[in-house]
Write an enzyme that holds these catalytic residues in place. Sequence first.
Site, PDB file in Angstrom:
ATOM      1  N   CYS A  46      33.693  31.763  30.907  1.00  0.00           N
ATOM      2  CA  CYS A  46      34.087  31.266  31.718  1.00  0.00           C
ATOM      3  C   CYS A  46      34.172  29.203  31.693  1.00  0.00           C
ATOM      4  O   CYS A  46      34.427  28.852  31.898  1.00  0.00           O
ATOM      5  CB  CYS A  46      33.542  31.669  32.965  1.00  0.00           C
ATOM      6  SG  CYS A  46      33.409  30.155  33.999  1.00  0.00           S
ATOM      7  N   CYS A  51      37.829  29.645  33.032  1.00  0.00           N
ATOM      8  CA  CYS A  51      37.342  28.807  34.068  1.00  0.00           C
ATOM      9  C   CYS A  51      37.464  27.323  33.341  1.00  0.00           C
ATOM     10  O   CYS A  51      37.972  26.603  34.028  1.00  0.00           O
ATOM     11  CB  CYS A  51      36.410  29.401  35.204  1.00  0.00           C
ATOM     12  SG  CYS A  51      36.433  31.592  35.150  1.00  0.00           S
ATOM     13  N   LYS A  54      39.641  25.415  31.422  1.00  0.00           N
ATOM     14  CA  LYS A  54      40.934  25.485  31.161  1.00  0.00           C
ATOM     15  C   LYS A  54      41.743  24.814  32.873  1.00  0.00           C
ATOM     16  O   LYS A  54      42.346  23.688  32.897  1.00  0.00           O
ATOM     17  CB  LYS A  54      41.337  27.307  32.448  1.00  0.00           C
ATOM     18  CG  LYS A  54      42.940  27.569  33.201  1.00  0.00           C
ATOM     19  CD  LYS A  54      42.185  26.802  34.706  1.00  0.00           C
ATOM     20  CE  LYS A  54      41.403  27.759  35.069  1.00  0.00           C
ATOM     21  NZ  LYS A  54      41.410  29.061  35.546  1.00  0.00           N
ATOM     22  N   TYR A 185      47.647  35.954  35.566  1.00  0.00           N
ATOM     23  CA  TYR A 185      47.418  34.736  36.276  1.00  0.00           C
ATOM     24  C   TYR A 185      47.976  33.465  34.365  1.00  0.00           C
ATOM     25  O   TYR A 185      47.064  32.253  34.562  1.00  0.00           O
ATOM     26  CB  TYR A 185      45.738  34.591  36.135  1.00  0.00           C
ATOM     27  CG  TYR A 185      45.499  35.292  37.786  1.00  0.00           C
ATOM     28  CD1 TYR A 185      44.996  36.334  37.431  1.00  0.00           C
ATOM     29  CD2 TYR A 185      44.601  34.551  38.177  1.00  0.00           C
ATOM     30  CE1 TYR A 185      44.689  36.637  38.839  1.00  0.00           C
ATOM     31  CE2 TYR A 185      44.277  34.375  39.295  1.00  0.00           C
ATOM     32  CZ  TYR A 185      43.890  36.502  39.496  1.00  0.00           C
ATOM     33  OH  TYR A 185      43.489  36.057  40.530  1.00  0.00           O
ATOM     34  N   GLU A 189      49.066  30.111  33.712  1.00  0.00           N
ATOM     35  CA  GLU A 189      48.001  28.593  34.284  1.00  0.00           C
ATOM     36  C   GLU A 189      48.279  28.216  33.254  1.00  0.00           C
ATOM     37  O   GLU A 189      48.551  26.359  33.251  1.00  0.00           O
ATOM     38  CB  GLU A 189      46.788  29.108  33.794  1.00  0.00           C
ATOM     39  CG  GLU A 189      46.438  29.656  35.414  1.00  0.00           C
ATOM     40  CD  GLU A 189      45.062  29.810  35.996  1.00  0.00           C
ATOM     41  OE1 GLU A 189      44.253  30.014  34.558  1.00  0.00           O
ATOM     42  OE2 GLU A 189      44.388  29.763  37.093  1.00  0.00           O
ATOM     43  N   HIS A 444      44.081  15.909  61.322  1.00  0.00           N
ATOM     44  CA  HIS A 444      45.604  14.981  60.860  1.00  0.00           C
ATOM     45  C   HIS A 444      45.343  13.865  60.669  1.00  0.00           C
ATOM     46  O   HIS A 444      44.187  13.760  60.253  1.00  0.00           O
ATOM     47  CB  HIS A 444      46.300  15.217  62.263  1.00  0.00           C
ATOM     48  CG  HIS A 444      48.020  14.601  62.651  1.00  0.00           C
ATOM     49  ND1 HIS A 444      48.477  15.481  61.946  1.00  0.00           N
ATOM     50  CD2 HIS A 444      48.465  12.929  62.153  1.00  0.00           C
ATOM     51  CE1 HIS A 444      49.946  14.931  61.244  1.00  0.00           C
ATOM     52  NE2 HIS A 444      49.531  13.439  61.915  1.00  0.00           N
TER      53      HIS A 444
HETATM   54  P1  NDP Z   1      46.751  39.524  33.618  1.00  0.00           P
HETATM   55  O1  NDP Z   1      46.247  40.954  33.779  1.00  0.00           O
HETATM   56  O2  NDP Z   1      46.357  38.992  34.728  1.00  0.00           O
HETATM   57  O3  NDP Z   1      48.179  39.537  32.991  1.00  0.00           O
HETATM   58  C1  NDP Z   1      48.534  40.486  31.219  1.00  0.00           C
HETATM   59  C2  NDP Z   1      50.068  40.321  31.741  1.00  0.00           C
HETATM   60  O4  NDP Z   1      50.222  40.412  30.581  1.00  0.00           O
HETATM   61  C3  NDP Z   1      50.585  40.679  33.037  1.00  0.00           C
HETATM   62  O5  NDP Z   1      51.830  40.673  32.977  1.00  0.00           O
HETATM   63  C4  NDP Z   1      51.573  42.408  32.347  1.00  0.00           C
HETATM   64  O6  NDP Z   1      52.809  42.605  32.743  1.00  0.00           O
HETATM   65  C5  NDP Z   1      51.829  41.026  30.818  1.00  0.00           C
HETATM   66  N1  NDP Z   1      51.707  42.463  29.685  1.00  0.00           N
HETATM   67  C6  NDP Z   1      50.418  43.562  28.666  1.00  0.00           C
HETATM   68  N2  NDP Z   1      50.296  44.371  28.058  1.00  0.00           N
HETATM   69  C7  NDP Z   1      52.462  43.379  27.855  1.00  0.00           C
HETATM   70  C8  NDP Z   1      53.013  44.487  26.678  1.00  0.00           C
HETATM   71  N3  NDP Z   1      51.807  45.007  26.031  1.00  0.00           N
HETATM   72  N4  NDP Z   1      53.943  43.038  26.613  1.00  0.00           N
HETATM   73  C9  NDP Z   1      54.171  41.942  27.353  1.00  0.00           C
HETATM   74  N5  NDP Z   1      53.501  41.448  28.307  1.00  0.00           N
HETATM   75  C10 NDP Z   1      52.346  42.356  28.077  1.00  0.00           C
HETATM   76  O7  NDP Z   1      45.841  39.296  32.172  1.00  0.00           O
HETATM   77  P2  NDP Z   1      45.541  38.548  31.930  1.00  0.00           P
HETATM   78  O8  NDP Z   1      45.686  37.920  30.552  1.00  0.00           O
HETATM   79  O9  NDP Z   1      46.298  36.547  32.126  1.00  0.00           O
HETATM   80  O10 NDP Z   1      44.712  37.232  32.925  1.00  0.00           O
HETATM   81  C11 NDP Z   1      43.123  38.234  32.504  1.00  0.00           C
HETATM   82  C12 NDP Z   1      42.482  38.130  34.123  1.00  0.00           C
HETATM   83  O11 NDP Z   1      41.458  36.990  33.573  1.00  0.00           O
HETATM   84  C13 NDP Z   1      43.107  38.532  34.392  1.00  0.00           C
HETATM   85  O12 NDP Z   1      43.358  39.364  34.992  1.00  0.00           O
HETATM   86  C14 NDP Z   1      42.074  37.202  35.958  1.00  0.00           C
HETATM   87  O13 NDP Z   1      41.495  38.613  36.245  1.00  0.00           O
HETATM   88  C15 NDP Z   1      41.538  36.856  34.927  1.00  0.00           C
HETATM   89  N6  NDP Z   1      41.359  35.464  35.605  1.00  0.00           N
HETATM   90  C16 NDP Z   1      41.307  34.317  36.123  1.00  0.00           C
HETATM   91  C17 NDP Z   1      41.692  33.092  36.648  1.00  0.00           C
HETATM   92  C18 NDP Z   1      41.307  32.733  37.815  1.00  0.00           C
HETATM   93  O14 NDP Z   1      40.886  33.023  38.372  1.00  0.00           O
HETATM   94  N7  NDP Z   1      41.952  31.582  38.322  1.00  0.00           N
HETATM   95  C19 NDP Z   1      42.601  32.787  35.455  1.00  0.00           C
HETATM   96  C20 NDP Z   1      42.569  33.561  33.964  1.00  0.00           C
HETATM   97  C21 NDP Z   1      42.659  34.619  33.835  1.00  0.00           C
HETATM   98  P3  NDP Z   1      52.836  43.721  33.646  1.00  0.00           P
HETATM   99  O15 NDP Z   1      52.733  42.971  34.802  1.00  0.00           O
HETATM  100  O16 NDP Z   1      53.523  43.981  33.502  1.00  0.00           O
HETATM  101  O17 NDP Z   1      51.538  44.499  33.680  1.00  0.00           O
END
Ligand code: NDP
Length: 460
Positions: A46, A51, A54, A185, A189, A444
């Site tokens: 974080c 966080c 970012k 996410y 972002e 408002h």
């Molecule tokens: P996420 O799990 O949110 O997203 C991963 C993405 O990668 C999905 O779209 C997934 O697709 C795709 N993916 C997974 N495997 C493959 C593959 N083999 N080939 C192509 N695409 C793939 O992970 P992030 O890395 O974005 O973030 C990790 C976590 O960190 C988040 O889930 C969140 O909980 C946390 N986070 C929170 C934030 C906030 O609160 N603002 C900011 C950043 C991170 P599919 O949908 O098809 O599975």
Amino acid sequence: MADAASYEYDLFVIGAGSGGVRAARTAAAQGARVGIAEDRYLGGTCVNVGCVPKKLYSYAAHFHDTFDDAEGFGWELDAPARFNWSTLRENKKGEIKRLNGIYQRLLENAGVTLCNARAKVDGAHSLTLFSDQGEQHITAEKILVATGGWPWVPDFPGAEHVVDSNQVFDLDRFPERFLVLGGGYIAVEFASIFNGLGSETHLIYRRDLFLRGFDDEVREFTRDEMERKGTHLHFNTHISRIDKGSNGYRVTFTDGKTLEVDAVLSATGRRANVEGLGLDTLGITLDAQGKIPVNERFETAVPSILALGDLIDGPELTPVALAEAMQLTGLHFTPEPPEPLDYSRIPTAVFCHPNIGTVGLSEEAAREQHGSIRVYRTDFRAMQHTLSGSQERTLMKLVVDDASDVVLGAHMVGDDAGELIQGIAIAVRAGLTKADFDRTVGIHPTGAEEFVTLRTPDRR
Ligand code: NDP
């Protein structure tokens, strides 16, 4: 088995991220003898590569819109604003260094012993610490594994050319052309951040729409707004290969398209960071979701070894890790057991541009779980954009259970959605009804007042 007093520590924590530090401090405040090992940076993902940086970069990216909007309000900017990547990157480093120091002082002031070392668990109550000073053997009544997650990158030819979300903050050169792989996410972002900072930005995602699991209307609205701001979205395709060229990288998609970019970010999820910890030799293994199974007391298959945060099932969010740390110390180090943690209705924000803020059920989940629902929604051009000339729109939406009138979900896409939804989350968490929202007088002129003036259901 030794009695508790014969161990050097009551609690030894591995990993000084959000969850580990909070657990260490709160256990120490209860009088426990606590140690913590960290071999990287204090504050974990974080603070260092998540966080905090970012959000700082997201602020930087928002200035783009602000400069564009200023003219309509009478501001004459003589020359186009120019962005300096190294200024942002170095200022960010300074701020993170400051926060690392704060974390160190928090631990010291709490009386926690901080070890700059890599830890390996040897047994139910024993660890070895490895550092420049050599090896140190330690005993503890309880061991908390709080090592979080680590970015994961899929395999394809040229995958070695991508950067992950740990590396993207510190790129040597600003990528004029930027591609993000993924639809979660981090992907949306960073697509918004680099688009706002001025890169020609592309996002590639394997399915038909990103942010799977969020409210569908929110996802569609976000797609349209991100495209309006200039981000190029490529859905239903994947990277088939990346080749290094004389001028950046040539990326070939599975649908045959090619793209020349300066950097590719893989934002394809994170995996439990357990390598080398020695957990498997104790019978603590990951489940099918890649998480460490724990019971409601955060105990693993070896009850004296605990785990929390991104390592266990549940949302990978800093406030969740913090709540789990408080819960864990309440369960293990205070006489009165706390109420169980409620994982439902956890609000969350995605800091894409515009931001998403959401709490409770999506329209789709509410329909499935409650059958009869009412959906109140509005989308509008915020007052600021009457003079700015921007065509950006804001979405606000309430999902209501028809029988009980309880607000099941609140969703927003628009400026400061996270700030706004935090307040709404209290109402949704408290189980308030649509009538309660209606009885609340608006402020408002704000965008937020729409949440208490939505009178007619858009659909059922
Ligand atoms: P996420 O799990 O949110 O997203 C991963 C993405 O990668 C999905 O779209 C997934 O697709 C795709 N993916 C997974 N495997 C493959 C593959 N083999 N080939 C192509 N695409 C793939 O992970 P992030 O890395 O974005 O973030 C990790 C976590 O960190 C988040 O889930 C969140 O909980 C946390 N986070 C929170 C934030 C906030 O609160 N603002 C900011 C950043 C991170 P599919 O949908 O098809 O599975």
